[in-house]
Write a protein that holds these residues in place. Structure first.
Motif, PDB file in Angstrom:
ATOM      1  N   LYS A   1       6.514  -9.010  -4.914  1.00  0.00           N
ATOM      2  CA  LYS A   1       5.214  -8.363  -5.142  1.00  0.00           C
ATOM      3  C   LYS A   1       4.836  -8.472  -6.623  1.00  0.00           C
TER       4      LYS A   1
ATOM      5  N   GLY B   1      -2.225   2.320  -6.397  1.00  0.00           N
ATOM      6  CA  GLY B   1      -0.856   1.844  -6.663  1.00  0.00           C
ATOM      7  C   GLY B   1      -0.115   1.445  -5.393  1.00  0.00           C
TER       8      GLY B   1
ATOM      9  N   ASP C   1       2.885  -1.673  -4.020  1.00  0.00           N
ATOM     10  CA  ASP C   1       4.356  -1.583  -3.955  1.00  0.00           C
ATOM     11  C   ASP C   1       4.766  -1.139  -2.548  1.00  0.00           C
TER      12      ASP C   1
ATOM     13  N   LYS D   1       5.175   5.587 -13.041  1.00  0.00           N
ATOM     14  CA  LYS D   1       4.153   4.761 -12.393  1.00  0.00           C
ATOM     15  C   LYS D   1       4.686   3.398 -11.953  1.00  0.00           C
TER      16      LYS D   1
HETATM   17 MG    MG Z   1       1.714  -0.217  -9.717  1.00  0.00          MG
END
Ligand code: MG
Ligand code: ADP
Ligand code: ASP
Length: 457
Positions: free
Chosen positions: A12, A204, A207, A262
Motif C-alpha cells: 500500500k 486515512g 491502510d 497517524k
Molecule cells: Mg495514512
C-alpha cells in the motif's frame, strides 16, 4: 507451482508516496523489485482528498469551487505530463474530472452523503489509473482493479463498515485467480454497498483497505509504504530525537494506531491479527532504510515503546444525583452514545459524576462531526452535561505497564509542569493515557519522549 501459492505481498502506498510522478516512480521500483507483490493499493495523491473534502462543504462559493476543481486537475495533469501521450489515458482522467465537477454542483442542491462519497472516491480512482500507467511505462503488464468489486461495505456513507465475509468471498472469486498472471493496482479508502453505490471507509482508510484485502487474499505480508522510515518512538515531526522501531507487536501497534499515531489507520491491525499476516512499514523514498516489522511475537517487550497523541478530544462530564446508589445510569448513557455511533475512550467515575472522552477526529470522511445537538439533548434528559473541548489524549505505549512499579511516578514526575486533566491506567497491559490541554500536547509529548526514551531527564 503458482507464484502466489508460495508467497503473496500486498503493497500500500500513501498519499505522499503517490503525490507526483517522481514519487510514483520510487513506488514502481519497489513494486517491481519483488515478484511476490501482486496487488498494489494506492491512496489519492497527497492533498487531493483534502481538496475533495473542501468541495463537499456547504460554505464553498462558486469561485472557490472552480479553483478547487482546477487544483485537483493540475495534480493529475502534472503526472500525465511525464507519461507517454495516450488519448485513452487523457479521456479516462478527463471523464473522472468531469464527473467530479458534476457531482460537486449537484451537492449545492442536495447535500447527500452518498454523492459526497462518490466525489471523494475520485482521488483514489485517478491515482490508481496513473500509478498503473507508471508501472506500464516501466515495462510491466499491470491492470487497474476497481476496489468496489470486492470491498463490500454497509450503507454508512462516510464511515462505512466492511463486510468481512463478503470481501473474502468476492476477493477469492474476482481477484485471487488473476493475481498469478497479472499485477493489479487498486484503490484504498473506497468500497461499495450491496447495491454497488460507492462508500468510503473514513479518512486515512487506505491502510485499512489494504489490510482487509491482505486478509481476504490470505496474503503473507502487508507492506505499508509511507513518508517516514517506519514506526518511530513518537511522531518524528513532533520530536526530532524520535527513533525508528525495528520490530513491534500487533498489540502495541494497535494501541499506537488507536491513540493517534497517524502512521496507521486505527483499524489496520485487526485483519492482520486475524490471519497472522506480518506487516511492514517503510519509507517509499528510502526503501533501503530498515523500517518496522509488526508481528505477533517480537524479541523484546520494553515497558516504554512509544508515545502517541490524539488531538481534538472532547470531555463530557455527566452529573446526576440519580446515580447515587442507583443502577443503569451508565447503561443508559452508553446506549445513547452507541445510537449516535460514538465510541468512548477514557472514562472515570465518582458517585455522582461520570467523565468520558470522545474522539472528534473519528468523524466521517467528509469531516462531519459525530457529537451533535441531538445527542446532547438526549443525554440532558437524564443528567447535567458539561462539555470541555480543546483537549488532547496522550498515550504512553509499552508492555506490562500496570504491573511495573514506578511507571506512574515517572510519568507524573516528568509532567510536573503540566496540568493533567484526567488519567487512565490499568485496563490495558499496553498503555497509560493522560488527557491534557490541546495547547500543551506537543510539549507533553516532547517532555515524555525526552524523559522516558532519551534517558536525559
Ligand atoms: Mg495514512
Ligand atoms: P500516508 O499518506 O502514507 O498514509 P500518513 O500521513 O497517514 O501517511 O502517516 C504518516 C505520518 O504519520 C508521518 O509523516 C508522521 O508524521 C506521522 N506519525 C505519527 N506518529 C508516528 C510514529 N509514531 N511513527 C512514525 N510516523 C508517525
Ligand atoms: N485518501 C484518503 C485520505 O486522505 C485515504 C488515505 O489516504 O488513506 O484520507
Amino acid at each position: 507451482m503458482s507464484i502466489i501459492s508460495k508467497k503473496l505481498v500486498i503493497a500500500k502506498f500513501g498519499g505522499t508516496s503517490v503525490a507526483d510522478y517522481p514519487s510514483m516512480l520510487n513506488c514502481a521500483r519497489i513494486v517491481l523489485s519483488n515478484p511476490f507483490t501482486r496487488l498494489v493499493v494506492v491512496s489519492a495523491s497527497s492533498g487531493v482528498t483534502n481538496l475533495l473534502v473542501e468541495l463537499t462543504q456547504a460554505h464553498v462559493n462558486d469561485e472557490r469551487r472552480v479553483q478547487l476543481l482546477k487544483n485537483i486537475a493540475q495534480i493529475q495533469y502534472s503526472i500525465i505530463d511525464n507519461l507517454p501521450q495516450s488519448q485513452h489515458l487523457l479521456a479516462l482522467i478527463d471523464s473522472l474530472l468531469n464527473h467530479m465537477s458534476v457531482l460537486s454542483e449537484s451537492l449545492i442542491l442536495n447535500r447527500s452523503k452518498e454523492v459526497m462519497d462518490e466525489l471523494l472516491s475520485i482521488g483514489e480512482q485517478c491515482s490508481s489509473i496513473l500509478f498503473n500507467e507508471v508501472l506500464k511505462q516501466q515495462g510491466e503488464y499491470s491492470q487497474v482493479f476497481d476496489a468496489r468489486k470486492v470491498m463490500r461495505t454497509n450503507d454508512q456513507f462516510g464511515a462505512a463498515e466492511p463486510d468481512i465475509n463478503d470481501i473474502f468471498r468476492l476477493c477469492q472469486s474476482e481477484l485471487l485467480p488473476s493475481l498469478n498472471n497479472t499485477r493489479f493496482v487498486t484503490q484504498g479508502f473506497i468500497g461499495a454497498n450491496e447495491q454497488g453505490r460507492t462508500t468510503t471507509l473514513g479518512r486515512g482508510g487506505s491502510d485499512y483497505s489494504a489490510a482487509l484485502l491482505a486478509e481476504a487474499l490470505n496474503a503473507t505480508t502487508l507492506e505499508i509504504w509511507t513518508d517516514v522510515a517506519g514506526i518511530y518512538t513518537t511522531d518524528p515531526r513532533l520530536a526530532a530525537n524520535a527513533k525508528p522501531i525495528k520490530e513491534i507487536s500487533f498489540s502495541e501497534a494497535a494501541e499506537m494506531a488507536t491513540f493517534g499515531a497517524k502512521i496507521l489507520h486505527p483499524a489496520t491491525i485487526l485483519p492482520a491479527v486475524r490471519k497472522n499476516i506480518e506487516v511492514f512499514v517503510g519509507s517509499s523514498k528510502q526503501p533501503e532504510s530498515s523500517g518496522t516489522w509488526i508481528r505477533t511475537q517480537v524479541n523484546n517487550a520494553p515497558v516504554y515503546r512509544a508515545v502517541a497523541v490524539r488531538r481534538d478530544q472532547t470531555l463530557l462530564n455527566l452529573h446526576s444525583l440519580k446515580m447515587l446508589h442507583a443502577q443503569g445510569f451508565l447503561a443508559e448513557t452508553f446506549a445513547s452514545l452507541a445510537r449516535h455511533k460514538i465510541s468512548v475512550d477514557l472514562i472515570t467515575t465518582s458517585e455522582v459524576n461520570v467523565a468520558l472522552t470522545l474522539d472528534k477526529t473519528g468523524s466521517d470522511s467528509s469531516g462531519q462531526q459525530l457529537l451533535n445537538d441531538a445527542l446532547i439533548q438526549e443525554l440532558e434528559h437524564h443528567c447535567n452535561v458539561k462539555i470541555e473541548d480543546s483537549l488532547a489524549l496522550v498515550a504512553i505505549i509499552g508492555n506490562n505497564i500496570p504491573n511495573t512499579t514506578g511507571v506512574c511516578q515517572q510519568v507524573f514526575d516528568s509532567l510536573s509542569e503540566f496540568n493533567i486533566r484526567m488519567s487512565s491506567q490499568g485496563a490495558s497491559q499496553h498503555n497509560m493515557c493522560i488527557l491534557v490541554a490541546e495547547k500543551d500536547a506537543a510539549a507533553v509529548v516532547q517532555t515524555l519522549h525526552r524523559d522516558l526514551f532519551e534517558g536525559l531527564s
